[in-house]
Design a protein around this motif. Structure first.
Motif, PDB file in Angstrom:
ATOM      1  N   VAL A   1       0.838  -1.202   0.000  1.00  0.00           N
ATOM      2  CA  VAL A   1       0.000   0.000   0.000  1.00  0.00           C
ATOM      3  C   VAL A   1       0.874   1.254   0.000  1.00  0.00           C
ATOM      4  O   VAL A   1       0.584   2.224  -0.719  1.00  0.00           O
ATOM      5  CB  VAL A   1      -0.972  -0.007   1.200  1.00  0.00           C
ATOM      6  CG1 VAL A   1      -1.645   1.342   1.378  1.00  0.00           C
ATOM      7  CG2 VAL A   1      -2.019  -1.091   1.014  1.00  0.00           C
ATOM      8  N   HIS A   2       1.958   1.257   0.768  1.00  0.00           N
ATOM      9  CA  HIS A   2       2.866   2.413   0.778  1.00  0.00           C
ATOM     10  C   HIS A   2       3.489   2.613  -0.601  1.00  0.00           C
ATOM     11  O   HIS A   2       3.603   3.754  -1.078  1.00  0.00           O
ATOM     12  CB  HIS A   2       3.958   2.236   1.831  1.00  0.00           C
ATOM     13  CG  HIS A   2       3.514   2.558   3.217  1.00  0.00           C
ATOM     14  ND1 HIS A   2       3.336   3.843   3.676  1.00  0.00           N
ATOM     15  CD2 HIS A   2       3.184   1.745   4.247  1.00  0.00           C
ATOM     16  CE1 HIS A   2       2.931   3.819   4.927  1.00  0.00           C
ATOM     17  NE2 HIS A   2       2.824   2.553   5.295  1.00  0.00           N
ATOM     18  N   ALA A   3       3.895   1.532  -1.237  1.00  0.00           N
ATOM     19  CA  ALA A   3       4.487   1.633  -2.571  1.00  0.00           C
ATOM     20  C   ALA A   3       3.466   2.146  -3.581  1.00  0.00           C
ATOM     21  O   ALA A   3       3.789   2.972  -4.445  1.00  0.00           O
ATOM     22  CB  ALA A   3       5.021   0.274  -3.010  1.00  0.00           C
ATOM     23  N   GLN A   4       2.228   1.682  -3.481  1.00  0.00           N
ATOM     24  CA  GLN A   4       1.175   2.157  -4.373  1.00  0.00           C
ATOM     25  C   GLN A   4       0.927   3.647  -4.175  1.00  0.00           C
ATOM     26  O   GLN A   4       0.746   4.389  -5.142  1.00  0.00           O
ATOM     27  CB  GLN A   4      -0.115   1.373  -4.145  1.00  0.00           C
ATOM     28  CG  GLN A   4      -1.242   1.771  -5.057  1.00  0.00           C
ATOM     29  CD  GLN A   4      -2.519   0.992  -4.780  1.00  0.00           C
ATOM     30  OE1 GLN A   4      -2.563   0.137  -3.907  1.00  0.00           O
ATOM     31  NE2 GLN A   4      -3.558   1.300  -5.534  1.00  0.00           N
ATOM     32  N   ALA A   5       0.941   4.100  -2.928  1.00  0.00           N
ATOM     33  CA  ALA A   5       0.727   5.520  -2.636  1.00  0.00           C
ATOM     34  C   ALA A   5       1.870   6.369  -3.201  1.00  0.00           C
ATOM     35  O   ALA A   5       1.628   7.438  -3.786  1.00  0.00           O
ATOM     36  CB  ALA A   5       0.585   5.741  -1.130  1.00  0.00           C
ATOM     37  N   ARG A   6       3.099   5.907  -3.049  1.00  0.00           N
ATOM     38  CA  ARG A   6       4.240   6.655  -3.592  1.00  0.00           C
ATOM     39  C   ARG A   6       4.175   6.740  -5.114  1.00  0.00           C
ATOM     40  O   ARG A   6       4.423   7.793  -5.707  1.00  0.00           O
ATOM     41  CB  ARG A   6       5.558   6.003  -3.165  1.00  0.00           C
ATOM     42  CG  ARG A   6       5.943   6.287  -1.736  1.00  0.00           C
ATOM     43  CD  ARG A   6       7.382   5.860  -1.457  1.00  0.00           C
ATOM     44  NE  ARG A   6       7.641   4.469  -1.811  1.00  0.00           N
ATOM     45  CZ  ARG A   6       7.490   3.435  -0.994  1.00  0.00           C
ATOM     46  NH1 ARG A   6       7.062   3.625   0.237  1.00  0.00           N
ATOM     47  NH2 ARG A   6       7.760   2.217  -1.398  1.00  0.00           N
TER      48      ARG A   6
ATOM     49  N   GLY B   1      -5.340   4.001  -8.322  1.00  0.00           N
ATOM     50  CA  GLY B   1      -5.997   3.502  -7.115  1.00  0.00           C
ATOM     51  C   GLY B   1      -5.882   4.414  -5.916  1.00  0.00           C
ATOM     52  O   GLY B   1      -5.967   3.964  -4.778  1.00  0.00           O
ATOM     53  N   ALA B   2      -5.683   5.707  -6.156  1.00  0.00           N
ATOM     54  CA  ALA B   2      -5.505   6.662  -5.059  1.00  0.00           C
ATOM     55  C   ALA B   2      -6.538   7.776  -5.153  1.00  0.00           C
ATOM     56  O   ALA B   2      -7.168   7.986  -6.190  1.00  0.00           O
ATOM     57  CB  ALA B   2      -4.102   7.254  -5.092  1.00  0.00           C
ATOM     58  N   GLU B   3      -6.657   8.492  -4.060  1.00  0.00           N
ATOM     59  CA  GLU B   3      -7.510   9.678  -3.996  1.00  0.00           C
ATOM     60  C   GLU B   3      -6.597  10.897  -3.885  1.00  0.00           C
ATOM     61  O   GLU B   3      -5.702  10.938  -3.032  1.00  0.00           O
ATOM     62  CB  GLU B   3      -8.407   9.588  -2.762  1.00  0.00           C
ATOM     63  CG  GLU B   3      -9.166  10.841  -2.454  1.00  0.00           C
ATOM     64  CD  GLU B   3      -9.777  10.811  -1.064  1.00  0.00           C
ATOM     65  OE1 GLU B   3     -10.389  11.818  -0.701  1.00  0.00           O
ATOM     66  OE2 GLU B   3      -9.625   9.814  -0.343  1.00  0.00           O
TER      67      GLU B   3
ATOM     68  N   ARG C   1      -3.939   9.767  -1.204  1.00  0.00           N
ATOM     69  CA  ARG C   1      -4.254   8.822  -0.124  1.00  0.00           C
ATOM     70  C   ARG C   1      -4.672   7.488  -0.746  1.00  0.00           C
ATOM     71  O   ARG C   1      -5.494   7.451  -1.652  1.00  0.00           O
ATOM     72  CB  ARG C   1      -5.389   9.348   0.746  1.00  0.00           C
ATOM     73  CG  ARG C   1      -5.742   8.429   1.887  1.00  0.00           C
ATOM     74  CD  ARG C   1      -6.889   8.961   2.756  1.00  0.00           C
ATOM     75  NE  ARG C   1      -6.567  10.260   3.318  1.00  0.00           N
ATOM     76  CZ  ARG C   1      -7.282  11.368   3.121  1.00  0.00           C
ATOM     77  NH1 ARG C   1      -8.367  11.344   2.380  1.00  0.00           N
ATOM     78  NH2 ARG C   1      -6.931  12.505   3.673  1.00  0.00           N
ATOM     79  N   VAL C   2      -4.085   6.410  -0.224  1.00  0.00           N
ATOM     80  CA  VAL C   2      -4.463   5.055  -0.618  1.00  0.00           C
ATOM     81  C   VAL C   2      -4.787   4.295   0.657  1.00  0.00           C
ATOM     82  O   VAL C   2      -3.905   4.065   1.484  1.00  0.00           O
ATOM     83  CB  VAL C   2      -3.331   4.329  -1.377  1.00  0.00           C
ATOM     84  CG1 VAL C   2      -3.727   2.897  -1.680  1.00  0.00           C
ATOM     85  CG2 VAL C   2      -2.971   5.076  -2.645  1.00  0.00           C
ATOM     86  N   ARG C   3      -6.044   3.936   0.857  1.00  0.00           N
ATOM     87  CA  ARG C   3      -6.499   3.182   2.031  1.00  0.00           C
ATOM     88  C   ARG C   3      -5.923   3.709   3.344  1.00  0.00           C
ATOM     89  O   ARG C   3      -5.372   2.963   4.142  1.00  0.00           O
ATOM     90  CB  ARG C   3      -6.160   1.708   1.879  1.00  0.00           C
ATOM     91  CG  ARG C   3      -7.047   1.035   0.866  1.00  0.00           C
ATOM     92  CD  ARG C   3      -6.966  -0.441   0.995  1.00  0.00           C
ATOM     93  NE  ARG C   3      -6.217  -0.954  -0.138  1.00  0.00           N
ATOM     94  CZ  ARG C   3      -5.624  -2.114  -0.154  1.00  0.00           C
ATOM     95  NH1 ARG C   3      -5.658  -2.895   0.878  1.00  0.00           N
ATOM     96  NH2 ARG C   3      -4.979  -2.507  -1.214  1.00  0.00           N
ATOM     97  N   GLY C   4      -6.013   5.006   3.549  1.00  0.00           N
ATOM     98  CA  GLY C   4      -5.566   5.605   4.803  1.00  0.00           C
ATOM     99  C   GLY C   4      -4.103   5.986   4.835  1.00  0.00           C
ATOM    100  O   GLY C   4      -3.651   6.658   5.753  1.00  0.00           O
ATOM    101  N   THR C   5      -3.330   5.585   3.854  1.00  0.00           N
ATOM    102  CA  THR C   5      -1.905   5.919   3.789  1.00  0.00           C
ATOM    103  C   THR C   5      -1.721   7.087   2.836  1.00  0.00           C
ATOM    104  O   THR C   5      -2.152   7.040   1.684  1.00  0.00           O
ATOM    105  CB  THR C   5      -1.089   4.725   3.276  1.00  0.00           C
ATOM    106  OG1 THR C   5      -1.255   3.633   4.167  1.00  0.00           O
ATOM    107  CG2 THR C   5       0.378   5.054   3.181  1.00  0.00           C
ATOM    108  N   THR C   6      -1.099   8.161   3.315  1.00  0.00           N
ATOM    109  CA  THR C   6      -0.860   9.320   2.460  1.00  0.00           C
ATOM    110  C   THR C   6       0.589   9.366   2.004  1.00  0.00           C
ATOM    111  O   THR C   6       1.484   8.878   2.685  1.00  0.00           O
ATOM    112  CB  THR C   6      -1.201  10.642   3.198  1.00  0.00           C
ATOM    113  OG1 THR C   6      -0.393  10.728   4.362  1.00  0.00           O
ATOM    114  CG2 THR C   6      -2.654  10.716   3.549  1.00  0.00           C
ATOM    115  N   SER C   7       0.764   9.964   0.846  1.00  0.00           N
ATOM    116  CA  SER C   7       2.113  10.142   0.294  1.00  0.00           C
ATOM    117  C   SER C   7       2.111  11.432  -0.504  1.00  0.00           C
ATOM    118  O   SER C   7       1.092  11.817  -1.085  1.00  0.00           O
ATOM    119  CB  SER C   7       2.470   8.954  -0.605  1.00  0.00           C
ATOM    120  OG  SER C   7       3.808   9.078  -1.061  1.00  0.00           O
TER     121      SER C   7
END
Length: 107
Positions: free
Chosen positions: A44-49, A75-77, A93-99
């Protein structure tokens, strides 16, 4: 431990192997569950980055609308887009994880 009682052998350790095996299996299940959870968090962190980087590049050339579309495609907001001179900084933001990521169109 073996003990003799009236000509018969009595095994007092009988059944302990099952207990040791049960504990070993339980520890393996706990470990695997933790590793699966950790790997999902890393993904999820990698997807957000990745989404933040792509959205920042899109925002430089196409503005906030383009950044929103690219973030959504990854897949992010899109949380925010800030233009600072020739630079653009985005937060996704991806499932609560921001980047966040920053991009520029300067040479």
């Amino acid at each position: 431990m073996l003990k003799r009682e009236r000509g018969r052998r009595i095994d007092r350790d009988r059944g302990q192997a099952v207990l040791v095996l049960f504990v070993a299996v339980a520890l393996c299940v706990i470990t695997v569950t933790g590793l699966v959870s950790l790997s999902e968090e890393i993904r999820v962190h990698a997807q957000a980055r990745t989404a933040a980087d792509a959205a920042a590049l899109a925002a430089v050339h196409g503005g906030a609308a383009s950044a929103t579309a690219v973030a959504r495609a990854n897949g992010a907001e899109l949380v925010s887009v800030v233009r600072i001179g020739r630079d653009v900084e985005v937060v996704v933001r991806v499932r609560g994880t921001t980047s966040s990521a920053r991009a520029t169109d300067a040479p």
